[in-house]
Design a protein around this motif. Structure first.
Motif, PDB file in Angstrom:
ATOM      1  N   GLU A 142       0.825  -1.206   0.000  1.00 47.27           N
ATOM      2  CA  GLU A 142       0.000   0.000   0.000  1.00 47.27           C
ATOM      3  C   GLU A 142       0.860   1.257   0.000  1.00 47.27           C
ATOM      4  O   GLU A 142       0.534   2.252  -0.658  1.00 47.27           O
ATOM      5  CB  GLU A 142      -0.934  -0.009   1.210  1.00 47.27           C
ATOM      6  N   ALA A 143       1.978   1.218   0.731  1.00 46.71           N
ATOM      7  CA  ALA A 143       2.862   2.382   0.779  1.00 46.71           C
ATOM      8  C   ALA A 143       3.495   2.661  -0.576  1.00 46.71           C
ATOM      9  O   ALA A 143       3.663   3.816  -0.975  1.00 46.71           O
ATOM     10  CB  ALA A 143       3.949   2.169   1.843  1.00 46.71           C
ATOM     11  N   ILE A 144       3.859   1.612  -1.302  1.00 42.82           N
ATOM     12  CA  ILE A 144       4.499   1.785  -2.602  1.00 42.82           C
ATOM     13  C   ILE A 144       3.488   2.175  -3.667  1.00 42.82           C
ATOM     14  O   ILE A 144       3.758   3.040  -4.523  1.00 42.82           O
ATOM     15  CB  ILE A 144       5.242   0.493  -3.000  1.00 42.82           C
ATOM     16  N   LEU A 145       2.320   1.567  -3.637  1.00 38.94           N
ATOM     17  CA  LEU A 145       1.299   1.835  -4.642  1.00 38.94           C
ATOM     18  C   LEU A 145       0.519   3.119  -4.361  1.00 38.94           C
ATOM     19  O   LEU A 145      -0.118   3.674  -5.261  1.00 38.94           O
ATOM     20  CB  LEU A 145       0.326   0.659  -4.725  1.00 38.94           C
ATOM     21  N   GLY A 146       0.538   3.580  -3.117  1.00 36.54           N
ATOM     22  CA  GLY A 146      -0.187   4.784  -2.767  1.00 36.54           C
ATOM     23  C   GLY A 146      -1.679   4.612  -2.728  1.00 36.54           C
ATOM     24  O   GLY A 146      -2.431   5.565  -2.948  1.00 36.54           O
ATOM     25  N   GLN A 147      -2.136   3.409  -2.402  1.00 42.15           N
ATOM     26  CA  GLN A 147      -3.569   3.155  -2.332  1.00 42.15           C
ATOM     27  C   GLN A 147      -3.842   1.975  -1.415  1.00 42.15           C
ATOM     28  O   GLN A 147      -2.980   1.121  -1.212  1.00 42.15           O
ATOM     29  CB  GLN A 147      -4.141   2.847  -3.724  1.00 42.15           C
ATOM     30  N   GLY A 148      -5.058   1.958  -0.829  1.00 38.76           N
ATOM     31  CA  GLY A 148      -5.442   0.846   0.011  1.00 38.76           C
ATOM     32  C   GLY A 148      -5.787  -0.380  -0.806  1.00 38.76           C
ATOM     33  O   GLY A 148      -6.192  -0.288  -1.968  1.00 38.76           O
ATOM     34  N   LEU A 149      -5.617  -1.549  -0.195  1.00 36.80           N
ATOM     35  CA  LEU A 149      -5.896  -2.818  -0.863  1.00 36.80           C
ATOM     36  C   LEU A 149      -6.879  -3.622  -0.018  1.00 36.80           C
ATOM     37  O   LEU A 149      -6.829  -3.588   1.213  1.00 36.80           O
ATOM     38  CB  LEU A 149      -4.604  -3.616  -1.063  1.00 36.80           C
ATOM     39  N   THR A 150      -7.757  -4.358  -0.678  1.00 38.63           N
ATOM     40  CA  THR A 150      -8.729  -5.206   0.015  1.00 38.63           C
ATOM     41  C   THR A 150      -8.014  -6.436   0.561  1.00 38.63           C
ATOM     42  O   THR A 150      -7.363  -7.170  -0.191  1.00 38.63           O
ATOM     43  CB  THR A 150      -9.847  -5.637  -0.943  1.00 38.63           C
ATOM     44  N   LYS A 151      -8.145  -6.666   1.864  1.00 37.16           N
ATOM     45  CA  LYS A 151      -7.368  -7.710   2.513  1.00 37.16           C
ATOM     46  C   LYS A 151      -7.578  -9.101   1.920  1.00 37.16           C
ATOM     47  O   LYS A 151      -6.590  -9.772   1.574  1.00 37.16           O
ATOM     48  CB  LYS A 151      -7.640  -7.720   4.022  1.00 37.16           C
ATOM     49  N   PRO A 152      -8.800  -9.611   1.770  1.00 35.31           N
ATOM     50  CA  PRO A 152      -8.949 -10.981   1.253  1.00 35.31           C
ATOM     51  C   PRO A 152      -8.346 -11.156  -0.145  1.00 35.31           C
ATOM     52  O   PRO A 152      -7.647 -12.137  -0.413  1.00 35.31           O
ATOM     53  CB  PRO A 152     -10.462 -11.194   1.245  1.00 35.31           C
ATOM     54  N   ALA A 153      -8.622 -10.207  -1.047  1.00 34.85           N
ATOM     55  CA  ALA A 153      -8.113 -10.320  -2.413  1.00 34.85           C
ATOM     56  C   ALA A 153      -6.589 -10.216  -2.431  1.00 34.85           C
ATOM     57  O   ALA A 153      -5.909 -10.952  -3.161  1.00 34.85           O
ATOM     58  CB  ALA A 153      -8.729  -9.236  -3.291  1.00 34.85           C
ATOM     59  N   PHE A 154      -6.045  -9.312  -1.618  1.00 33.97           N
ATOM     60  CA  PHE A 154      -4.588  -9.160  -1.578  1.00 33.97           C
ATOM     61  C   PHE A 154      -3.918 -10.433  -1.083  1.00 33.97           C
ATOM     62  O   PHE A 154      -2.922 -10.889  -1.646  1.00 33.97           O
ATOM     63  CB  PHE A 154      -4.199  -7.980  -0.682  1.00 33.97           C
ATOM     64  N   ARG A 155      -4.464 -11.032  -0.035  1.00 38.78           N
ATOM     65  CA  ARG A 155      -3.822 -12.214   0.536  1.00 38.78           C
ATOM     66  C   ARG A 155      -3.907 -13.416  -0.398  1.00 38.78           C
ATOM     67  O   ARG A 155      -2.954 -14.200  -0.479  1.00 38.78           O
ATOM     68  CB  ARG A 155      -4.433 -12.524   1.905  1.00 38.78           C
ATOM     69  N   ARG A 156      -5.012 -13.552  -1.104  1.00 37.87           N
ATOM     70  CA  ARG A 156      -5.095 -14.641  -2.090  1.00 37.87           C
ATOM     71  C   ARG A 156      -4.025 -14.467  -3.161  1.00 37.87           C
ATOM     72  O   ARG A 156      -3.341 -15.427  -3.538  1.00 37.87           O
ATOM     73  CB  ARG A 156      -6.487 -14.667  -2.721  1.00 37.87           C
ATOM     74  N   LYS A 157      -3.900 -13.257  -3.662  1.00 39.58           N
ATOM     75  CA  LYS A 157      -2.911 -12.967  -4.703  1.00 39.58           C
ATOM     76  C   LYS A 157      -1.495 -13.164  -4.174  1.00 39.58           C
ATOM     77  O   LYS A 157      -0.631 -13.737  -4.857  1.00 39.58           O
ATOM     78  CB  LYS A 157      -3.104 -11.524  -5.177  1.00 39.58           C
ATOM     79  N   LEU A 158      -1.254 -12.724  -2.950  1.00 39.33           N
ATOM     80  CA  LEU A 158       0.074 -12.847  -2.345  1.00 39.33           C
ATOM     81  C   LEU A 158       0.482 -14.307  -2.207  1.00 39.33           C
ATOM     82  O   LEU A 158       1.588 -14.705  -2.604  1.00 39.33           O
ATOM     83  CB  LEU A 158       0.065 -12.161  -0.975  1.00 39.33           C
ATOM     84  N   LEU A 159      -0.394 -15.110  -1.653  1.00 45.45           N
ATOM     85  CA  LEU A 159      -0.070 -16.514  -1.416  1.00 45.45           C
ATOM     86  C   LEU A 159       0.003 -17.311  -2.712  1.00 45.45           C
ATOM     87  O   LEU A 159       0.680 -18.345  -2.774  1.00 45.45           O
ATOM     88  CB  LEU A 159      -1.098 -17.130  -0.467  1.00 45.45           C
ATOM     89  N   ASP A 160      -0.664 -16.831  -3.755  1.00 39.69           N
ATOM     90  CA  ASP A 160      -0.605 -17.490  -5.052  1.00 39.69           C
ATOM     91  C   ASP A 160       0.721 -17.225  -5.754  1.00 39.69           C
ATOM     92  O   ASP A 160       1.236 -18.088  -6.471  1.00 39.69           O
ATOM     93  CB  ASP A 160      -1.765 -17.017  -5.927  1.00 39.69           C
ATOM     94  N   ARG A 161       1.286 -16.058  -5.549  1.00 38.86           N
ATOM     95  CA  ARG A 161       2.474 -15.649  -6.305  1.00 38.86           C
ATOM     96  C   ARG A 161       3.784 -15.838  -5.559  1.00 38.86           C
ATOM     97  O   ARG A 161       4.855 -15.810  -6.169  1.00 38.86           O
ATOM     98  CB  ARG A 161       2.337 -14.185  -6.728  1.00 38.86           C
ATOM     99  N   HIS A 162       3.731 -15.996  -4.234  1.00 39.85           N
ATOM    100  CA  HIS A 162       4.961 -16.106  -3.460  1.00 39.85           C
ATOM    101  C   HIS A 162       4.879 -17.303  -2.518  1.00 39.85           C
ATOM    102  O   HIS A 162       3.840 -17.578  -1.924  1.00 39.85           O
ATOM    103  CB  HIS A 162       5.197 -14.821  -2.660  1.00 39.85           C
TER     104      HIS A 162
END
Length: 236
Positions: free
Chosen positions: A188-208
């Motif tokens: 969020e700090a780098i992108l300058g915008q808030g992120l939806t927690k469930p969607a962010f975590r799914r994407k995070l765990l899928d890619r890393h």
């Protein structure tokens, strides 16, 4: 055959871009310049000239030690800047080195040196295709940067955003063990915008490839969350 002495020799400098995320914001170490009026700005990235018979690596170590007092920063070359006129003293080519670190390391170094500040990088700027980014003080007032260092800040933000989703670069801002909330705050700090927690975590765990440690954080303001580690094969 032309001799090397037939060509003019611009000065070579090294500038250090040292980044962290602190207080929900992307931050960069800047140094006060006593010659700010002549250089076009009161603040700049810590830097120095390459000495005769000195290497770039030697200059990075010297500048890091002499001007910041910070040790063991994991630097890599970011880019080279050599447009004539970027430095009012003459033709200076600067090789910029980037270090991404947990905030605790940079805060300690800045607090020990009154000439340093941990400026907030304004990521809310129309610079996606090129352009300067502002450095802000703790009250949100823009800090005048010398030379082309505002352009360098913009390039750094674009680099981070370009690599954030597909590389582990965001984890370099964190300690070895972290919560998923910590990772989201970095994004969020780098992108300058808030992120939806469930969607962010799914994407995070899928890619890393993250490994749950079974240990929970202590001493935080939130409900204790589980700590994770980045798998070794995912580290840059």
């Amino acid at each position: 055959m032309p001799s090397i002495f037939d060509y003019s020799s611009p000065a070579i400098a090294v500038d250090l871009a040292m980044l962290c995320v602190h207080g929900g914001a992307l931050r960069c170490v800047v140094m006060r310049r006593a010659d700010g009026v002549e250089m076009g700005g009161d603040w700049a990235l810590p830097g120095g000239f390459v000495h005769r018979d000195g290497s770039l690596d030697d200059t990075v170590k010297r500048v890091l030690h002499d001007k910041t007092g910070i040790s063991n920063a994991p630097f890599e070359q970011l880019a080279t800047y050599g447009v004539p006129g970027r430095d009012p003293r003459g033709h200076v080519i600067s090789v910029v080195y980037l270090a991404i670190m947990p905030s605790e390391v940079l805060i300690k170094g800045v607090e020990a040196n009154p000439e340093l500040r941990l400026a907030r990088v304004n990521v809310d700027w129309p610079g996606e295709t090129g352009g300067a980014a502002q450095a802000l003080d703790d009250t949100g007032v823009p800090m005048r940067l010398a030379f082309d260092h505002a352009d360098i800040l913009g390039d750094m933000v674009k680099r981070l955003r370009g690599k954030l989703d597909y590389t582990p670069i965001g984890f370099q801002f964190l300690p070895a063990r972290f919560t998923l909330r910590d990772v989201q705050e970095v994004h969020e700090a780098i992108l300058g915008q808030g992120l939806t927690k469930p969607a962010f975590r799914r994407k995070l765990l899928d890619r890393h490839a993250l490994r749950a440690t079974g240990v929970r954080e202590t001493g935080g303001a939130f409900r204790p969350a589980e700590l994770y580690e980045l798998s070794q094969d995912q580290e840059e």
